[in-house]
Design a protein around this motif. Sequence first.
Motif, mmCIF file in Angstrom:
data_model
loop_
_atom_site.group_PDB
_atom_site.id
_atom_site.type_symbol
_atom_site.label_atom_id
_atom_site.label_comp_id
_atom_site.label_asym_id
_atom_site.label_seq_id
_atom_site.Cartn_x
_atom_site.Cartn_y
_atom_site.Cartn_z
ATOM 1 N N LYS A 181 0.855 -1.188 0.000
ATOM 2 C CA LYS A 181 0.000 0.000 0.000
ATOM 3 C C LYS A 181 0.890 1.236 0.000
ATOM 4 N N ARG A 182 0.719 2.057 -1.025
ATOM 5 C CA ARG A 182 1.550 3.261 -1.161
ATOM 6 C C ARG A 182 0.900 4.230 -2.131
ATOM 7 N N TRP A 183 1.451 5.437 -2.166
ATOM 8 C CA TRP A 183 0.994 6.432 -3.134
ATOM 9 C C TRP A 183 1.533 6.056 -4.502
ATOM 10 N N HIS A 184 0.685 6.117 -5.525
ATOM 11 C CA HIS A 184 1.146 5.869 -6.888
ATOM 12 C C HIS A 184 0.261 6.621 -7.867
ATOM 13 N N GLY A 185 0.772 6.765 -9.077
ATOM 14 C CA GLY A 185 0.067 7.506 -10.118
ATOM 15 C C GLY A 185 0.789 8.789 -10.449
ATOM 16 N N ALA A 186 0.259 9.504 -11.424
ATOM 17 C CA ALA A 186 0.834 10.783 -11.850
ATOM 18 C C ALA A 186 0.611 11.840 -10.770
ATOM 19 N N ALA A 187 1.391 12.888 -10.810
ATOM 20 C CA ALA A 187 1.358 13.936 -9.780
ATOM 21 C C ALA A 187 -0.037 14.528 -9.576
ATOM 22 N N ASP A 188 -0.795 14.685 -10.643
ATOM 23 C CA ASP A 188 -2.118 15.309 -10.520
ATOM 24 C C ASP A 188 -3.233 14.303 -10.215
ATOM 25 N N SER A 189 -2.909 13.004 -10.221
ATOM 26 C CA SER A 189 -3.945 12.001 -9.951
ATOM 27 C C SER A 189 -3.423 10.878 -9.044
ATOM 28 N N ARG A 190 -2.642 11.256 -8.045
ATOM 29 C CA ARG A 190 -2.079 10.261 -7.133
ATOM 30 C C ARG A 190 -3.164 9.659 -6.247
ATOM 31 N N VAL A 191 -3.046 8.363 -6.005
ATOM 32 C CA VAL A 191 -3.978 7.662 -5.128
ATOM 33 C C VAL A 191 -3.184 6.793 -4.155
ATOM 34 N N PHE A 192 -3.751 6.562 -2.981
ATOM 35 C CA PHE A 192 -3.141 5.688 -1.991
ATOM 36 C C PHE A 192 -3.869 4.357 -2.055
ATOM 37 N N GLY A 193 -3.167 3.332 -2.454
ATOM 38 C CA GLY A 193 -3.797 2.026 -2.582
ATOM 39 C C GLY A 193 -2.770 0.940 -2.827
ATOM 40 N N TRP A 194 -3.260 -0.261 -3.037
ATOM 41 C CA TRP A 194 -2.379 -1.400 -3.246
ATOM 42 C C TRP A 194 -1.770 -1.353 -4.637
ATOM 43 N N GLN A 195 -0.463 -1.547 -4.690
ATOM 44 C CA GLN A 195 0.265 -1.546 -5.952
ATOM 45 C C GLN A 195 1.041 -2.852 -6.044
ATOM 46 N N ARG A 196 0.932 -3.521 -7.177
ATOM 47 C CA ARG A 196 1.629 -4.793 -7.389
ATOM 48 C C ARG A 196 3.039 -4.525 -7.890
ATOM 49 N N MET A 197 3.996 -5.324 -7.395
ATOM 50 C CA MET A 197 5.378 -5.199 -7.838
ATOM 51 C C MET A 197 6.117 -6.512 -7.609
ATOM 52 N N PRO A 198 7.212 -6.727 -8.336
ATOM 53 C CA PRO A 198 8.013 -7.930 -8.113
ATOM 54 C C PRO A 198 8.639 -7.899 -6.711
ATOM 55 N N VAL A 199 8.846 -9.074 -6.134
ATOM 56 C CA VAL A 199 9.449 -9.168 -4.802
ATOM 57 C C VAL A 199 10.823 -8.504 -4.785
ATOM 58 N N LYS A 200 11.582 -8.657 -5.862
ATOM 59 C CA LYS A 200 12.928 -8.062 -5.926
ATOM 60 C C LYS A 200 12.864 -6.545 -5.701
ATOM 61 N N GLU A 201 11.872 -5.886 -6.288
ATOM 62 C CA GLU A 201 11.688 -4.446 -6.110
ATOM 63 C C GLU A 201 11.173 -4.131 -4.699
ATOM 64 N N ALA A 202 10.250 -4.934 -4.209
ATOM 65 C CA ALA A 202 9.661 -4.709 -2.882
ATOM 66 C C ALA A 202 10.696 -4.847 -1.772
ATOM 67 N N LEU A 203 11.706 -5.679 -1.968
ATOM 68 C CA LEU A 203 12.756 -5.851 -0.961
ATOM 69 C C LEU A 203 13.519 -4.551 -0.703
ATOM 70 N N ARG A 204 13.516 -3.646 -1.665
ATOM 71 C CA ARG A 204 14.229 -2.361 -1.516
ATOM 72 C C ARG A 204 13.430 -1.329 -0.733
ATOM 73 N N LEU A 205 12.156 -1.572 -0.520
ATOM 74 C CA LEU A 205 11.302 -0.616 0.179
ATOM 75 C C LEU A 205 11.511 -0.677 1.688
ATOM 76 N N GLN A 206 11.284 0.429 2.345
ATOM 77 C CA GLN A 206 11.331 0.479 3.804
ATOM 78 C C GLN A 206 9.922 0.265 4.332
ATOM 79 N N ASP A 207 9.371 -0.887 4.047
ATOM 80 C CA ASP A 207 8.001 -1.208 4.435
ATOM 81 C C ASP A 207 7.993 -2.621 4.969
ATOM 82 N N ASP A 208 7.005 -2.946 5.775
ATOM 83 C CA ASP A 208 6.944 -4.307 6.307
ATOM 84 C C ASP A 208 5.574 -4.955 6.129
ATOM 85 N N THR A 209 4.683 -4.305 5.387
ATOM 86 C CA THR A 209 3.364 -4.874 5.161
ATOM 87 C C THR A 209 3.152 -5.126 3.678
#
Length: 88
Positions: A8-36
């Motif tokens: 769950k994070r902010w995503h989208g273009a600057a004028d239409s950002r939304v906070f919601g679930w975003q899918r990503m590869p585990v390799k990319e998610a490992l770089r995030l400072q998140d635990d959920t």
Amino acid sequence: MVEEVEVKRWHGAADSRVFGWQRMPVKEALRLQDDTFRCPECLGRVRLRAAAPEKELAERGEHFSKNPGCSLGDCFAGEKRTHPKPLN
């Protein structure tokens, strides 16, 4: 084995950002400072695991609690179902 997760994070273009679930590869998610993170299929909570070259294992997500209703887990019973405790 879960190869992609949702976070769950902010995503989208600057004028239409939304906070919601975003899918990503585990390799990319490992770089995030998140635990959920959640499984994109059953919506159950997953933990991330780094690659283990000595065991020939790629980066992956593992369910915190087993769900026989998820084909991405290691105990699939043949019928897909949402996790009993989904992350929303």
